[in-house]
Motif scaffolding. Structure first.
Motif, PDB file in Angstrom:
ATOM      1  N   PHE A 216       0.984   8.508  21.141  1.00  0.00           N
ATOM      2  CA  PHE A 216       0.679   8.770  22.543  1.00  0.00           C
ATOM      3  C   PHE A 216       0.248  10.212  22.792  1.00  0.00           C
ATOM      4  N   ILE A 217       0.664  11.122  21.922  1.00  0.00           N
ATOM      5  CA  ILE A 217       0.262  12.534  22.035  1.00  0.00           C
ATOM      6  C   ILE A 217      -0.279  12.938  20.673  1.00  0.00           C
ATOM      7  N   LYS A 218      -1.563  12.805  20.501  1.00  0.00           N
ATOM      8  CA  LYS A 218      -2.170  13.017  19.193  1.00  0.00           C
ATOM      9  C   LYS A 218      -2.165  14.501  18.837  1.00  0.00           C
ATOM     10  N   ARG A 219      -1.615  14.817  17.658  1.00  0.00           N
ATOM     11  CA  ARG A 219      -1.474  16.209  17.231  1.00  0.00           C
ATOM     12  C   ARG A 219      -2.815  16.932  17.172  1.00  0.00           C
ATOM     13  N   GLU A 220      -3.844  16.187  16.793  1.00  0.00           N
ATOM     14  CA  GLU A 220      -5.150  16.821  16.648  1.00  0.00           C
ATOM     15  C   GLU A 220      -5.798  17.125  18.000  1.00  0.00           C
ATOM     16  N   GLU A 221      -5.143  16.725  19.101  1.00  0.00           N
ATOM     17  CA  GLU A 221      -5.716  16.935  20.429  1.00  0.00           C
ATOM     18  C   GLU A 221      -4.888  17.865  21.306  1.00  0.00           C
ATOM     19  N   TYR A 222      -3.861  18.496  20.721  1.00  0.00           N
ATOM     20  CA  TYR A 222      -3.101  19.438  21.536  1.00  0.00           C
ATOM     21  C   TYR A 222      -2.736  20.660  20.724  1.00  0.00           C
ATOM     22  N   SER A 223      -2.285  21.703  21.417  1.00  0.00           N
ATOM     23  CA  SER A 223      -1.888  22.940  20.765  1.00  0.00           C
ATOM     24  C   SER A 223      -0.588  23.428  21.405  1.00  0.00           C
ATOM     25  N   PHE A 224      -0.235  24.668  21.167  1.00  0.00           N
ATOM     26  CA  PHE A 224       1.005  25.225  21.698  1.00  0.00           C
ATOM     27  C   PHE A 224       0.940  26.739  21.575  1.00  0.00           C
ATOM     28  N   THR A 225       1.923  27.404  22.135  1.00  0.00           N
ATOM     29  CA  THR A 225       2.127  28.824  21.846  1.00  0.00           C
ATOM     30  C   THR A 225       3.595  29.141  22.030  1.00  0.00           C
ATOM     31  N   ILE A 226       4.063  30.162  21.281  1.00  0.00           N
ATOM     32  CA  ILE A 226       5.457  30.604  21.356  1.00  0.00           C
ATOM     33  C   ILE A 226       5.477  32.123  21.387  1.00  0.00           C
ATOM     34  N   ILE A 227       6.290  32.666  22.274  1.00  0.00           N
ATOM     35  CA  ILE A 227       6.491  34.114  22.345  1.00  0.00           C
ATOM     36  C   ILE A 227       7.982  34.347  22.576  1.00  0.00           C
ATOM     37  N   ALA A 228       8.473  35.527  22.230  1.00  0.00           N
ATOM     38  CA  ALA A 228       9.904  35.801  22.382  1.00  0.00           C
ATOM     39  C   ALA A 228      10.133  37.204  22.925  1.00  0.00           C
ATOM     40  N   TYR A 229      11.176  37.325  23.737  1.00  0.00           N
ATOM     41  CA  TYR A 229      11.615  38.612  24.276  1.00  0.00           C
ATOM     42  C   TYR A 229      13.130  38.725  24.082  1.00  0.00           C
TER      43      TYR A 229
ATOM     44  N   PHE B 285       8.792  31.186   3.396  1.00  0.00           N
ATOM     45  CA  PHE B 285       8.594  29.855   2.832  1.00  0.00           C
ATOM     46  C   PHE B 285       9.131  28.860   3.854  1.00  0.00           C
ATOM     47  N   ALA B 286       8.337  27.870   4.208  1.00  0.00           N
ATOM     48  CA  ALA B 286       8.818  26.822   5.101  1.00  0.00           C
ATOM     49  C   ALA B 286       9.168  25.603   4.281  1.00  0.00           C
ATOM     50  N   VAL B 287      10.303  24.996   4.582  1.00  0.00           N
ATOM     51  CA  VAL B 287      10.663  23.733   3.944  1.00  0.00           C
ATOM     52  C   VAL B 287      10.441  22.617   4.957  1.00  0.00           C
ATOM     53  N   GLY B 288       9.839  21.531   4.476  1.00  0.00           N
ATOM     54  CA  GLY B 288       9.499  20.412   5.353  1.00  0.00           C
ATOM     55  C   GLY B 288       8.008  20.163   5.346  1.00  0.00           C
ATOM     56  N   ASP B 289       7.474  19.837   6.495  1.00  0.00           N
ATOM     57  CA  ASP B 289       6.045  19.531   6.602  1.00  0.00           C
ATOM     58  C   ASP B 289       5.190  20.786   6.468  1.00  0.00           C
ATOM     59  N   THR B 290       3.903  20.575   6.196  1.00  0.00           N
ATOM     60  CA  THR B 290       2.959  21.680   6.169  1.00  0.00           C
ATOM     61  C   THR B 290       2.694  22.147   7.601  1.00  0.00           C
ATOM     62  N   CYS B 291       1.987  23.263   7.723  1.00  0.00           N
ATOM     63  CA  CYS B 291       1.625  23.781   9.056  1.00  0.00           C
ATOM     64  C   CYS B 291       0.617  22.880   9.752  1.00  0.00           C
ATOM     65  N   TYR B 292       0.020  21.965   9.014  1.00  0.00           N
ATOM     66  CA  TYR B 292      -1.092  21.166   9.555  1.00  0.00           C
ATOM     67  C   TYR B 292      -0.721  19.685   9.675  1.00  0.00           C
ATOM     68  N   SER B 293       0.576  19.385   9.678  1.00  0.00           N
ATOM     69  CA  SER B 293       0.992  17.988   9.687  1.00  0.00           C
ATOM     70  C   SER B 293       0.406  17.251  10.887  1.00  0.00           C
ATOM     71  N   TYR B 294      -0.084  16.065  10.628  1.00  0.00           N
ATOM     72  CA  TYR B 294      -0.701  15.158  11.600  1.00  0.00           C
ATOM     73  C   TYR B 294      -2.049  15.653  12.133  1.00  0.00           C
ATOM     74  N   SER B 295      -2.519  16.796  11.662  1.00  0.00           N
ATOM     75  CA  SER B 295      -3.832  17.272  12.126  1.00  0.00           C
ATOM     76  C   SER B 295      -4.657  17.798  10.951  1.00  0.00           C
ATOM     77  N   GLU B 296      -4.433  17.208   9.797  1.00  0.00           N
ATOM     78  CA  GLU B 296      -5.107  17.684   8.582  1.00  0.00           C
ATOM     79  C   GLU B 296      -6.621  17.526   8.643  1.00  0.00           C
ATOM     80  N   GLU B 297      -7.095  16.571   9.432  1.00  0.00           N
ATOM     81  CA  GLU B 297      -8.535  16.317   9.465  1.00  0.00           C
ATOM     82  C   GLU B 297      -9.284  17.268  10.400  1.00  0.00           C
ATOM     83  N   ASN B 298      -8.542  18.013  11.221  1.00  0.00           N
ATOM     84  CA  ASN B 298      -9.202  19.016  12.069  1.00  0.00           C
ATOM     85  C   ASN B 298      -9.810  20.115  11.196  1.00  0.00           C
TER      86      ASN B 298
END
Length: 694
Positions: free
Chosen positions: A394-407, A597-610
């Protein structure tokens, strides 16, 4: 606007009638003696809390003084605050000691769930209020007949409550996450007088001095500074779509997540998002265990009243989790997402503003806590996989993005305001400078067959990470040049490495992951998969291994390396050491302060074809590994639905080598400093702080 989870008028009347009957029944419990001790005290105390909390429906904070609101907030949470927790029924250890091993854990679970009544009441959520009151009455009725009482009866009552009301609790949660009709907190941020700190109590969350100090500090800043911070946040979001080649104009909704006290920045961000064509969604962090993920909060929240309390109840779903329940929840979730499809199709993704600086939490092992059985651990992993598939439909990874910031949070200490201003500088470093230096770093790393990372001193890290072979190095790259778009601040180059041949030990002295502190964390890898793990949080090795499995591997037997990166933000690291807050920083910043090093999925999971490109025009091609590529055959074997970054700080790095196919070793870093020609400028913050490079 029609909501995707609408309650008809006749249903509302029926629910409120049931609520009134339930309240009347619970009032009678305070005088009755039909339940024997020691359980009578539990039910009376819980009934008293329910009756007090149930009166808070649709409370208007402007009708109370700040002192009255503070007192009300204290009453709502005092029973689980650290100073009173030792004798709280919310503490499974105390509950089992007083109520017995058979019933203590279940009643402690019930108590923790019923505490949600306060938040349901504050939002006038009559459905949730009523069904939880009726559950309490049902359990009370069972204890009125001690001669017939059996443990299985109580557990069965709880099980069928969650099984039956899954179709209320889960759809309501999904609706508030994506439906703009649930605009309670959007209206609060936009219309409240933010200089009047009474607004903080409109959420019903625990409000500590930290939320008050944050709001008061932001109120003192000029509007242009607030707007600039919001722009760093919203423009990073916009850039994420641009870099990924996703058309933002096709989207309509952005979910803004933040910590209470940050509303002044959020208000400015709402205006800026609207200028981008996006309407805000703001929802509360989940209340009931059925909608929570272990040790993870999603939505607007505040300083947790007691992290040990949350940790003690992290696996409470063990009381009702079985395959039938899992399948029921998945079915209900799919139906709920289908009902919200008009909104999820237009969902652009989350924009999260985090805080850091909280005292790192080291949990204490407690008796009496509900624990997932081995079979339930397997079910929880299976549920996470299947649930993610539904969301991704219902929310296709290849069609959305995000951002994170911290204070920083005021909890960071006396230097809060100075650290806040330094963090603003870190979040707005010169992208052009970092682009040039990181291109130099990537040029060398693209020639590597493998990268070897060695720790220094007590750090036992010795790991070789295998790189993908580039077929067309003149137009392709393994590493992404990260320049503060989706992940703010600037400062890392990263890739999805090959698993085959990746092996060794990853060790870090202290790291803060998923709101938990890990001491001397050690992971062993063979062909890119974790083969062993431990830490030194507890005296018992068995407890240490279990802690890592539950909270890093998320109950799995193993996970792959999904990402290898080199962080380049030495400015952040110097700032962190100046104020002695290295181990209080969020992973968002820490990952920019050394190799990680990240353990788990790659940074591109579900959007590898982008198709993605670095600023120099080279296409990023290292998106898959030997696990993720299995998506083309069997998606269940490709994804793990977790991605946890583990960073080795610069001061624990002995060396990083780029190893070519002919055996040539090119030194990237040595003794925590950059030595690759063209990257030396990254050492300037060290020199400015200490007088010379080490």
């Amino acid at each position: 606007m029609m909501k995707c989870q609408e309650v008809r008028e006749e249903e509302k009347q029926n629910i409120q009638e049931r609520f009134s009957l339930a309240i009347a029944r619970i009032q009678a419990m305070e005088e009755e003696e039909t339940v024997p001790q020691p359980y009578r005290d539990f039910f009376r105390k819980t009934a008293s809390y329910i009756l007090w909390a149930g009166k808070q429906t649709d409370l208007d904070y402007t009708e109370y003084s700040l002192e009255e609101l503070q007192q009300m907030n204290q009453e709502a949470y005092e029973d689980i605050l650290p100073e009173g927790y030792d004798k709280s029924y919310g503490n499974p250890e105390y509950a089992t000691a007083v109520l017995g091993a058979d019933y203590g854990a279940m009643l402690s679970f019930l108590y923790s769930e019923l505490r949600g009544i306060y938040l349901y009441a504050r939002e006038s959520r009559w459905q949730e209020l009523t069904i939880f009151l009726e559950l309490f009455i049902e359990i009370y009725n069972l204890f009125e007949h001690p001669e017939e009482l059996q443990v299985k009866q109580v557990q069965k009552a709880i099980y069928y409550f969650y099984y039956d009301y899954c179709d209320v609790l889960v759809p309501n949660r999904i609706a508030e996450m994506y439906d703009p009709g649930y605009d309670r907190y959007v209206k609060l941020v936009e219309t409240a007088d933010l200089t009047d700190l009474r607004y903080l109590y409109a959420y019903g969350e625990y409000i500590s001095e930290h939320e008050q100090k944050m709001a008061a500090f932001l109120n003192r800043l000029p509007q242009e500074e607030i707007d600039a911070m919001a722009f760093t946040f919203t423009d990073g979001y916009r850039e994420g779509f641009e870099i990924a080649g996703i058309d933002l104009s096709r989207k309509k909704y952005v979910n803004i997540q933040y910590v209470i006290g940050q509303e002044r920045i959020v208000r400015a961000a709402i205006r800026q998002f609207r200028a981008l064509g996006l309407e805000p969604l703001i929802f509360h962090s989940a209340v009931s265990r059925i909608n929570q993920r272990q040790n993870r909060r999603n939505g607007v929240g505040s300083t947790p009243p007691n992290r040990q309390y949350a940790y003690d109840h992290r696996q409470d779903e063990g009381i009702y989790l079985d395959r039938a329940f899992m399948e029921r929840k998945l079915e209900v979730s799919e139906q709920a997402y289908e009902a919200c499809k008009a909104f999820t199709d237009l969902f652009a993704g989350p924009a999260a503003m985090e805080t850091f600086g909280e005292t790192p939490f080291e949990p204490v092992k407690k008796k009496g806590c509900i624990r997932l059985s081995e079979k339930q651990q397997e079910l929880s992993v299976e549920y996470m996989t299947l649930s993610s598939r539904i969301v991704n439909r219902f929310i296709k990874r290849e069609e959305y993005s995000f951002t994170i910031i911290a204070y920083p949070s005021p909890e960071i200490g006396a230097d809060f305001e100075d650290i806040f201003r330094e963090t603003v500088k870190v979040n707005t470093l010169d992208k052009k400078l970092y682009r040039r230096i990181q291109e130099t770093l990537i040029t060398e790393l693209n020639q590597a067959l493998s990268v070897r990372v060695l720790g220094s001193g007590r750090n036992k890290t010795d790991i070789r990470v295998m790189m993908h072979e580039l077929e067309h190095p003149e137009t392709e790259t393994n590493f992404e040049n990260c320049l503060a778009d989706v992940n703010i601040p600037v400062g890392e180059v990263f890739t999805s490495p090959k698993l085959t041949g990746t092996e060794g030990i990853l060790n870090v002295s202290e790291v803060f992951l998923n709101d938990l502190k890990f001491v001397d964390l050690e992971l062993q890898f063979q062909d890119g998969m974790i083969t062993g793990y431990t830490c030194k949080n507890f005296e018992s090795e068995e407890d240490n291994v279990r802690f890592v499995k539950e909270n890093l591997l998320i109950n799995r037997e193993t996970l792959p390396i999904g990402e290898f990166a080199i962080g380049t933000n030495t400015t952040a690291y110097v700032m962190a050491n100046r104020y002695d807050i290295v181990y209080k920083l969020p992973i968002l910043i820490v990952e920019k302060m050394g190799p990680h090093f990240a353990v788990g999925d790659t940074c591109y999971s579900y959007s590898e074809e982008n198709r993605l490109y670095n600023p120099d025009g080279k296409e990023i091609v290292a998106k898959d590994n030997e696990c993720s590529i299995l998506r083309k055959e069997d998606e269940s074997r490709a994804y793990f639905n977790c991605h946890t970054d583990i960073t080795i700080p610069y001061d624990e790095i002995g060396a990083i080598y780029s190893v070519h196919a002919d055996g040539t070793e090119v030194l990237i870093m040595e003794n925590g400093r950059f030595v690759l020609p063209g990257t030396e400028e990254l050492n300037l913050p060290f020199e400015a702080e200490h007088g010379s490079a080490r």
